[in-house]
Design a protein around this motif. Structure first.
Motif, PDB file in Angstrom:
ATOM      1  N   MET A 103     106.645  47.779  25.190  1.00 50.18           N
ATOM      2  CA  MET A 103     107.925  47.131  25.459  1.00 50.18           C
ATOM      3  C   MET A 103     108.764  47.181  24.191  1.00 50.18           C
ATOM      4  SD  MET A 103     108.623  43.166  26.576  1.00 50.18           S
ATOM      5  CE  MET A 103     107.817  43.320  28.142  1.00 50.18           C
ATOM      6  N   ILE A 104     110.039  47.422  24.355  1.00 46.45           N
ATOM      7  CA  ILE A 104     110.977  47.409  23.231  1.00 46.45           C
ATOM      8  C   ILE A 104     111.833  46.156  23.369  1.00 46.45           C
ATOM      9  CG2 ILE A 104     112.896  48.583  22.108  1.00 46.45           C
ATOM     10  CD1 ILE A 104     111.713  51.214  23.193  1.00 46.45           C
ATOM     11  N   PHE A 105     111.710  45.256  22.411  1.00 52.35           N
ATOM     12  CA  PHE A 105     112.485  44.018  22.431  1.00 52.35           C
ATOM     13  C   PHE A 105     113.854  44.266  21.808  1.00 52.35           C
ATOM     14  CE2 PHE A 105     108.103  42.541  22.493  1.00 52.35           C
ATOM     15  CZ  PHE A 105     108.150  41.568  23.485  1.00 52.35           C
ATOM     16  N   HIS A 106     114.880  43.781  22.478  1.00 55.67           N
ATOM     17  CA  HIS A 106     116.237  43.867  21.920  1.00 55.67           C
ATOM     18  C   HIS A 106     117.117  42.856  22.624  1.00 55.67           C
ATOM     19  CE1 HIS A 106     117.832  46.113  25.437  1.00 55.67           C
ATOM     20  NE2 HIS A 106     116.614  46.618  25.474  1.00 55.67           N
ATOM     21  N   SER A 107     118.264  42.584  22.031  1.00 53.12           N
ATOM     22  CA  SER A 107     119.177  41.598  22.617  1.00 53.12           C
ATOM     23  C   SER A 107     119.929  42.222  23.793  1.00 53.12           C
ATOM     24  CB  SER A 107     120.168  41.093  21.570  1.00 53.12           C
ATOM     25  OG  SER A 107     121.085  42.119  21.250  1.00 53.12           O
ATOM     26  N   GLN A 128     106.752  52.485  29.621  1.00 53.68           N
ATOM     27  CA  GLN A 128     107.605  51.435  29.084  1.00 53.68           C
ATOM     28  C   GLN A 128     107.817  50.382  30.159  1.00 53.68           C
ATOM     29  OE1 GLN A 128     111.501  52.634  27.751  1.00 53.68           O
ATOM     30  NE2 GLN A 128     112.024  50.583  27.042  1.00 53.68           N
ATOM     31  N   VAL A 129     107.607  49.120  29.817  1.00 52.33           N
ATOM     32  CA  VAL A 129     107.811  48.025  30.756  1.00 52.33           C
ATOM     33  C   VAL A 129     108.890  47.095  30.204  1.00 52.33           C
ATOM     34  CG1 VAL A 129     105.467  48.125  31.691  1.00 52.33           C
ATOM     35  CG2 VAL A 129     105.938  46.656  29.724  1.00 52.33           C
ATOM     36  N   PHE A 130     109.465  46.306  31.105  1.00 53.13           N
ATOM     37  CA  PHE A 130     110.538  45.396  30.712  1.00 53.13           C
ATOM     38  C   PHE A 130     110.136  43.940  30.880  1.00 53.13           C
ATOM     39  CE2 PHE A 130     112.256  49.451  31.992  1.00 53.13           C
ATOM     40  CZ  PHE A 130     112.992  49.796  30.881  1.00 53.13           C
ATOM     41  N   ILE A 139     106.727  37.733  29.728  1.00 53.60           N
ATOM     42  CA  ILE A 139     107.615  37.970  28.586  1.00 53.60           C
ATOM     43  C   ILE A 139     108.609  39.058  28.967  1.00 53.60           C
ATOM     44  CG2 ILE A 139     107.734  38.645  26.162  1.00 53.60           C
ATOM     45  CD1 ILE A 139     104.844  37.639  25.887  1.00 53.60           C
ATOM     46  N   HIS A 140     109.886  38.762  28.784  1.00 55.28           N
ATOM     47  CA  HIS A 140     110.979  39.672  29.114  1.00 55.28           C
ATOM     48  C   HIS A 140     111.408  40.405  27.842  1.00 55.28           C
ATOM     49  CE1 HIS A 140     115.085  40.803  30.460  1.00 55.28           C
ATOM     50  NE2 HIS A 140     114.493  40.872  31.649  1.00 55.28           N
ATOM     51  N   LEU A 143     113.645  38.448  25.728  1.00 58.32           N
ATOM     52  CA  LEU A 143     113.141  37.089  25.514  1.00 58.32           C
ATOM     53  C   LEU A 143     113.950  36.022  26.242  1.00 58.32           C
ATOM     54  CD1 LEU A 143     112.005  37.219  21.777  1.00 58.32           C
ATOM     55  CD2 LEU A 143     110.630  37.496  23.854  1.00 58.32           C
ATOM     56  N   THR A 144     114.446  36.369  27.438  1.00 57.00           N
ATOM     57  CA  THR A 144     114.945  35.330  28.333  1.00 57.00           C
ATOM     58  C   THR A 144     113.761  34.920  29.196  1.00 57.00           C
ATOM     59  OG1 THR A 144     115.597  36.950  29.997  1.00 57.00           O
ATOM     60  CG2 THR A 144     117.277  36.291  28.391  1.00 57.00           C
ATOM     61  N   TRP A 145     113.748  33.683  29.602  1.00 57.71           N
ATOM     62  CA  TRP A 145     112.566  33.154  30.280  1.00 57.71           C
ATOM     63  C   TRP A 145     112.814  32.903  31.769  1.00 57.71           C
ATOM     64  CZ3 TRP A 145     108.458  33.878  27.516  1.00 57.71           C
ATOM     65  CH2 TRP A 145     108.590  33.926  26.130  1.00 57.71           C
ATOM     66  N   SER A 146     113.913  33.435  32.318  1.00 58.08           N
ATOM     67  CA  SER A 146     114.237  33.165  33.722  1.00 58.08           C
ATOM     68  C   SER A 146     113.163  33.713  34.663  1.00 58.08           C
ATOM     69  CB  SER A 146     115.609  33.737  34.076  1.00 58.08           C
ATOM     70  OG  SER A 146     115.661  35.116  33.773  1.00 58.08           O
TER      71      SER A 146
END
Length: 198
Positions: A103-107, A128-130, A139-140, A143-146
């Motif tokens: 996973m690639i974390f980004h805003s 690659q997963v989201f 985990i998104h 990093l939004t938790w909706s």
């Protein structure tokens, strides 16, 4: 019989036994010392890494690396995963490729290029997963938790529905025990991560 050597095993299905075979590797499943021996066995895995950080929980391993350039991340991860793959092979351990991904974390404001270099584990190209479920928490990638809260809400709704049915048949003490066992424990698990969200 020695605890770690000269051990044998067989499989029984419907009162039919397989032949007795020697166990060359591993620790006795279900034993008291088994988890400790396993941790000692994999304790040197972080030593093969040069750039990545690692988190290990039992047999669950997560690697991470941070960089502004996505292709730098891919290059470093490919190099590190070669070391990890070799370590697993040398230590006679198997990696579940079906559960291995990245996973690639980004805003939300930043997009990731579509032509990212592939990331390999051995010869297997990782997907690659989201959204990923890690130790019971979804985990998104930004990093939004909706999504986690949505899953948690539907899980708790089922438990609440069960409480509304059993409360007529059980005492208040048992109903409260049920609440703490299923509803309260689900709400509070990992809340230090997602609990400050909307």
């Amino acid at each position: 019989m020695n605890y770690l050597t000269n051990r044998k095993q067989f499989v029984r299905v419907n009162n039919c036994n397989s032949i007795l075979l020697n166990i060359k590797y591993g620790v006795p499943q279900g034993s008291i010392l088994g988890p400790l021996l396993f941790l000692l066995y994999i304790n040197d895995l972080p030593d093969v890494l040069n750039n990545c950080k690692i988190v290990m929980y039992a047999d669950d391993v997560v690697l991470w690396y941070s960089d502004y350039n996505v292709n730098n991340i891919a290059n470093v991860m490919n190099s590190e995963l070669k070391h990890v793959h070799n370590w697993y092979n040398e230590n006679k351990l198997c990696i579940n490729l079906n559960k291995s991904n990245y996973m690639i974390f980004h805003s939300k404001r930043k997009s990731v290029p579509s032509n990212i270099l592939p990331i390999f584990l051995g010869t297997h190209a990782l997907e690659q997963v989201f959204i990923v479920k890690y130790l019971g928490i979804y985990i998104h990638y930004n990093l939004t938790w909706s999504y986690h809260i949505q899953k948690l809400t539907s899980k708790i709704a089922a438990y609440i529905g069960m409480i509304s049915k059993i409360r007529h048949y059980f005492s208040q003490n048992i109903t409260v025990m049920y609440y703490y066992a299923f509803v309260h424990s689900s709400i509070t698990y990992g809340s230090c991560l997602w609990g400050n969200t909307y």
